[in-house]
Design an enzyme around this catalytic site. Structure first.
Site, PDB file in Angstrom:
ATOM      1  N   GLY A 294     -35.625  11.969 -83.320  1.00 35.11           N
ATOM      2  CA  GLY A 294     -34.864  11.052 -83.731  1.00 35.11           C
ATOM      3  C   GLY A 294     -33.809  10.386 -82.959  1.00 35.11           C
ATOM      4  O   GLY A 294     -33.148   9.198 -83.304  1.00 35.11           O
ATOM      5  N   LYS A 415     -25.238  14.244 -65.249  1.00 33.72           N
ATOM      6  CA  LYS A 415     -24.341  14.866 -65.496  1.00 33.72           C
ATOM      7  C   LYS A 415     -24.278  16.311 -64.984  1.00 33.72           C
ATOM      8  O   LYS A 415     -23.270  17.107 -65.157  1.00 33.72           O
ATOM      9  CB  LYS A 415     -23.623  14.352 -66.914  1.00 33.72           C
ATOM     10  CG  LYS A 415     -23.305  13.127 -66.964  1.00 33.72           C
ATOM     11  CD  LYS A 415     -22.744  13.044 -68.700  1.00 33.72           C
ATOM     12  CE  LYS A 415     -22.132  11.442 -68.823  1.00 33.72           C
ATOM     13  NZ  LYS A 415     -23.283  10.528 -68.399  1.00 33.72           N
ATOM     14  N   LYS A 427     -25.925  21.176 -69.583  1.00 34.39           N
ATOM     15  CA  LYS A 427     -27.425  20.680 -69.271  1.00 34.39           C
ATOM     16  C   LYS A 427     -27.739  21.323 -67.803  1.00 34.39           C
ATOM     17  O   LYS A 427     -28.968  21.675 -67.687  1.00 34.39           O
ATOM     18  CB  LYS A 427     -27.580  19.235 -69.055  1.00 34.39           C
ATOM     19  CG  LYS A 427     -27.177  18.367 -70.242  1.00 34.39           C
ATOM     20  CD  LYS A 427     -28.209  18.948 -71.360  1.00 34.39           C
ATOM     21  CE  LYS A 427     -29.540  18.079 -71.029  1.00 34.39           C
ATOM     22  NZ  LYS A 427     -30.467  18.400 -71.931  1.00 34.39           N
ATOM     23  N   ASN A 453     -27.958   7.022 -67.047  1.00 34.80           N
ATOM     24  CA  ASN A 453     -27.514   6.630 -68.129  1.00 34.80           C
ATOM     25  C   ASN A 453     -28.787   5.608 -68.794  1.00 34.80           C
ATOM     26  O   ASN A 453     -29.539   4.976 -68.005  1.00 34.80           O
ATOM     27  CB  ASN A 453     -26.166   5.838 -68.342  1.00 34.80           C
ATOM     28  CG  ASN A 453     -24.960   6.600 -68.072  1.00 34.80           C
ATOM     29  OD1 ASN A 453     -24.366   6.926 -69.099  1.00 34.80           O
ATOM     30  ND2 ASN A 453     -24.740   6.943 -66.978  1.00 34.80           N
ATOM     31  N   GLY A 456     -28.485   1.078 -74.013  1.00 38.42           N
ATOM     32  CA  GLY A 456     -28.525   1.110 -75.466  1.00 38.42           C
ATOM     33  C   GLY A 456     -28.600   2.340 -76.132  1.00 38.42           C
ATOM     34  O   GLY A 456     -28.594   2.277 -77.424  1.00 38.42           O
ATOM     35  N   VAL A 461     -21.905   3.394 -73.289  1.00 38.74           N
ATOM     36  CA  VAL A 461     -21.024   2.376 -73.111  1.00 38.74           C
ATOM     37  C   VAL A 461     -21.293   1.066 -73.618  1.00 38.74           C
ATOM     38  O   VAL A 461     -20.767   0.117 -74.095  1.00 38.74           O
ATOM     39  CB  VAL A 461     -20.316   2.111 -71.712  1.00 38.74           C
ATOM     40  CG1 VAL A 461     -19.883   3.421 -71.340  1.00 38.74           C
ATOM     41  CG2 VAL A 461     -21.398   1.802 -70.624  1.00 38.74           C
ATOM     42  N   GLU A 556     -14.559  13.673 -67.757  1.00 36.31           N
ATOM     43  CA  GLU A 556     -15.402  12.605 -67.193  1.00 36.31           C
ATOM     44  C   GLU A 556     -15.282  12.359 -65.731  1.00 36.31           C
ATOM     45  O   GLU A 556     -13.980  12.592 -65.290  1.00 36.31           O
ATOM     46  CB  GLU A 556     -14.911  11.224 -67.950  1.00 36.31           C
ATOM     47  CG  GLU A 556     -15.715  10.036 -67.550  1.00 36.31           C
ATOM     48  CD  GLU A 556     -15.012   8.666 -68.196  1.00 36.31           C
ATOM     49  OE1 GLU A 556     -15.788   7.766 -68.251  1.00 36.31           O
ATOM     50  OE2 GLU A 556     -14.086   8.847 -68.868  1.00 36.31           O
TER      51      GLU A 556
END
Length: 629
Positions: A294, A415, A427, A453, A456, A461, A556
């Protein structure tokens, strides 16, 4: 306290009102004859004139009654008496005048041509003036009888003037002034209302007791309207926005300044031409389980899978609403195909459920996309993040091995490379788990796909920036120099599926050639520009959207990396590379999992961080990085 006149008007039925309107028009015909005679003969009609001409007065009243009824003049509402009503009044006056002249001449009564013209002119004026006078009297009575809400109209353009016209006959709303930011319109009037600048709003609200402002600027971008609305709300005013009348009937489209994003403008590279080739043979007729089905990537994977005509897609998802949504979507897309859609509600940490689902549905391939991925949340909840991302991967991998699944593909992230946060470390540990399983597997090919990344995706971001722009809020940037790799959701899904088709021996790390990383500040500026707005900064103090630097969040990084080592190998697709990376020994992996399970069981975050520090190569916290500098 309501006045007697208001109570009288309130008691009148629609039929009573029609009779009143008809009677006024009928009485005005003989009155117009008397006024025309006074003008024509320059003398007031005396008793002798009335005795001689009373049959003509009765005739005029009768003709007026006939044509008023025939033209249904009494059906025209006072508040709807506009140009068409005036034209109908003119037609009625003309018919009465011509009929009266013909009947009078046939009866031997002389009526001069000038007298007829003068009568028609006076009668027409009386009818029109009487209608407007009754309308204003009625409005006055209604205003006196009930409270009126005084409002300001923000925007003196076409929509604002149309709104003013529409509210002119409203019983309980009274516009008192226009507000407009165009300096050229200051001190002018439109529709009987004066136009003021926005700097006069506080003064006007106090002067006219205004508590509501109507925004009548449908062509202004939504973010700009949101800024105006927030400023007005801060003054204690209720704000409402209205579309244009053309938009209401569908002649013009409703304005949406935040148009869909063109990925080529933000990727730092062209989107892969024509998309990646479908890996149909690897999935055709197979049963595929997608964990995290999902989520953003999971949903895209499922949609791409349908194009390969699998026998069955098993949706494994912990969120009930997400599972419900993706199941409904796929069932619609699967109409006309032979693919079955199976929904399984549960967590990847539930080994019993995972084994049961894989054995019952005879799963051939597992695409493991389930993960907690929001960096600050996982940083604040390390035990939950590690339990789900690391132990959940091991649990699902063991279940796949036991069930005889042919392929298991982990969806990882950039990451995980030399991480500075718990999410990235979790991860990386998940990757080490998959590499360990690949070495000990009895037949399942374990591999992983690592990418940056996704445009959407939830928590990224771009949706955050778009929401801030839509609300007219400042964009929050964590650092001036922060950069990220980006890819489209379609590229991400196709990469995973292709990696699955390339992986045969297991233990591989597949990465996409993602071009150059994108500076997030440039991304924010481009999004503002795409919305038709401007950046507000020191050089442009009157811009629309400000970019505020808030500081790096816990864990971050300024920039991300895709590779741990330097060894890269080609694959059948030029945009997909295969990395060969070191893994833990079986003993190290077993010890790491034992210590992590103990930390999770006792909720010991310090012990969990110890596991990360020991087994994740290159892991360092922001504090450690700062101290090293």
């Amino acid at each position: 306290m309501r006045s007697p006149l208001f109570r009288l008007v309130e008691r009148l039925s629609r039929f009573d009102k029609k009779v009143c309107l008809a009677c006024v028009d009928i009485m005005l015909a003989p009155v117009a004859f008397l006024i025309a005679s006074t003008i024509l003969y320059n003398a007031l009609p005396g008793s002798a004139f009335l005795e001689r001409n009373w049959p003509l007065l009765i005739l005029l009243a009768g003709l007026a009654g006939l044509f008023v009824t025939a033209l249904k003049m009494q059906n025209i509402k006072l508040n709807a008496y506009e140009s068409r009503g005036v034209l109908r009044s003119g037609a009625m006056v003309l018919l009465v005048t011509v009929s009266f002249a013909l009947i009078a001449n046939e009866s031997g009564i002389y009526v001069s041509r000038l007298g007829s013209i003068l009568f028609a002119f006076v009668f027409f004026l009386l009818v029109v003036v009487a209608r407007f006078a009754m309308l204003h009297i009625l409005r006055w009575v209604l205003r006196e009888g009930q409270p009126r809400r005084r409002v300001l109209i923000y925007g003196a353009g076409r929509t604002g003037t149309q709104l003013r016209a529409a509210l002119r006959s409203h019983d309980s709303i009274s516009p008192v002034a226009y507000i407009d930011d165009n300096p050229a319109l200051r001190s002018m009037s439109a529709g009987g209302l004066r136009i003021y600048g926005s700097d006069r709003i506080a003064e006007l609200t106090a002067q006219f007791d205004v508590d509501r402002v109507l925004l009548a600027m449908p062509s202004v971008p939504g973010p700009k309207l949101a800024q105006i609305a927030r400023r007005l709300q801060a003054m204690g005013l209720t704000v409402m926005s209205v579309p244009s009348f053309a938009q209401l009937v569908g002649v013009e489209r409703l304005v949406d300044a935040l148009t869909p994003i063109d990925p080529d403008k933000f990727l730092g590279r062209m989107e892969i031409e024509g998309g990646l080739p479908l890996a149909s043979p690897a999935y055709q007729g197979r049963t595929v389980l997608v964990s995290g089905a999902g989520g953003s990537v999971g949903t895209a994977l499922c949609c791409q899978l349908l194009q390969s005509n699998p026998a069955c897609i098993v949706l494994f998802e912990i969120s009930e609403i997400a599972l419900y949504t993706i199941e409904r979507k796929l069932n619609k897309l699967a109409v006309g195909t032979k693919t079955r859609i199976i929904a399984v509600l549960g967590s990847v940490t539930d080994g019993r459920l995972a084994r049961a689902a894989m054995k019952e549905h005879k799963v051939d391939i597992v695409l493991h996309a389930a993960a907690y991925k929001h960096v600050p949340l996982v940083e604040a909840n390390p035990i939950s993040g590690l339990a789900n991302n690391v132990l959940g991967t091991r649990t699902l991998g063991d279940a796949a091995n036991e069930a005889g699944v042919k392929k298991f593909i982990l969806i990882s992230t950039d990451k995980a490379v030399r991480p500075t946060n718990v999410m990235g470390a979790s991860k990386r540990l998940a990757e080490l788990v998959v590499q360990d399983l690949a070495k000990r597997s009895r037949g399942t090919a374990f591999s992983m796909v690592r990418f940056g990344n996704v445009f959407g995706s939830s928590g990224s971001v771009i949706p955050l920036f778009k929401e801030q722009i839509a609300n007219g809020e400042p964009i929050t940037l964590t650092h001036e120099d922060v950069t990220r790799y980006f890819m489209t959701i379609t590229e991400a899904a196709q990469l995973v599926l292709l990696a699955g088709s390339f992986s045969n021996d297991g233990g591989d790390v597949f990465v996409l050639d993602m071009g150059e990383p994108v500076r997030i500040r440039d991304l924010a500026r481009n999004l503002i520009k795409e919305a038709g707005l401007t950046v507000r900064d020191a050089e442009h103090p009157h811009g629309d959207i400000e970019i505020i630097v808030t500081g790096l969040r816990p864990g971050e990084k300024l920039y991300e990396e895709l590779l741990i080592g330097d060894e890269l190998f080609t694959t059948p697709h030029p945009k997909i590379l295969r990395a060969q990376e070191q893994s833990l020994t079986e003993l190290e992996m077993a010890t790491a999992l034992r210590d992590l399970r103990a930390a999770v069981a006792t909720g010991n975050a310090r012990q969990a961080h110890g596991v990360i520090n020991t087994y994740v190569e290159g892991y360092s916290t922001p504090a450690q990085i700062a101290a090293a500098r």
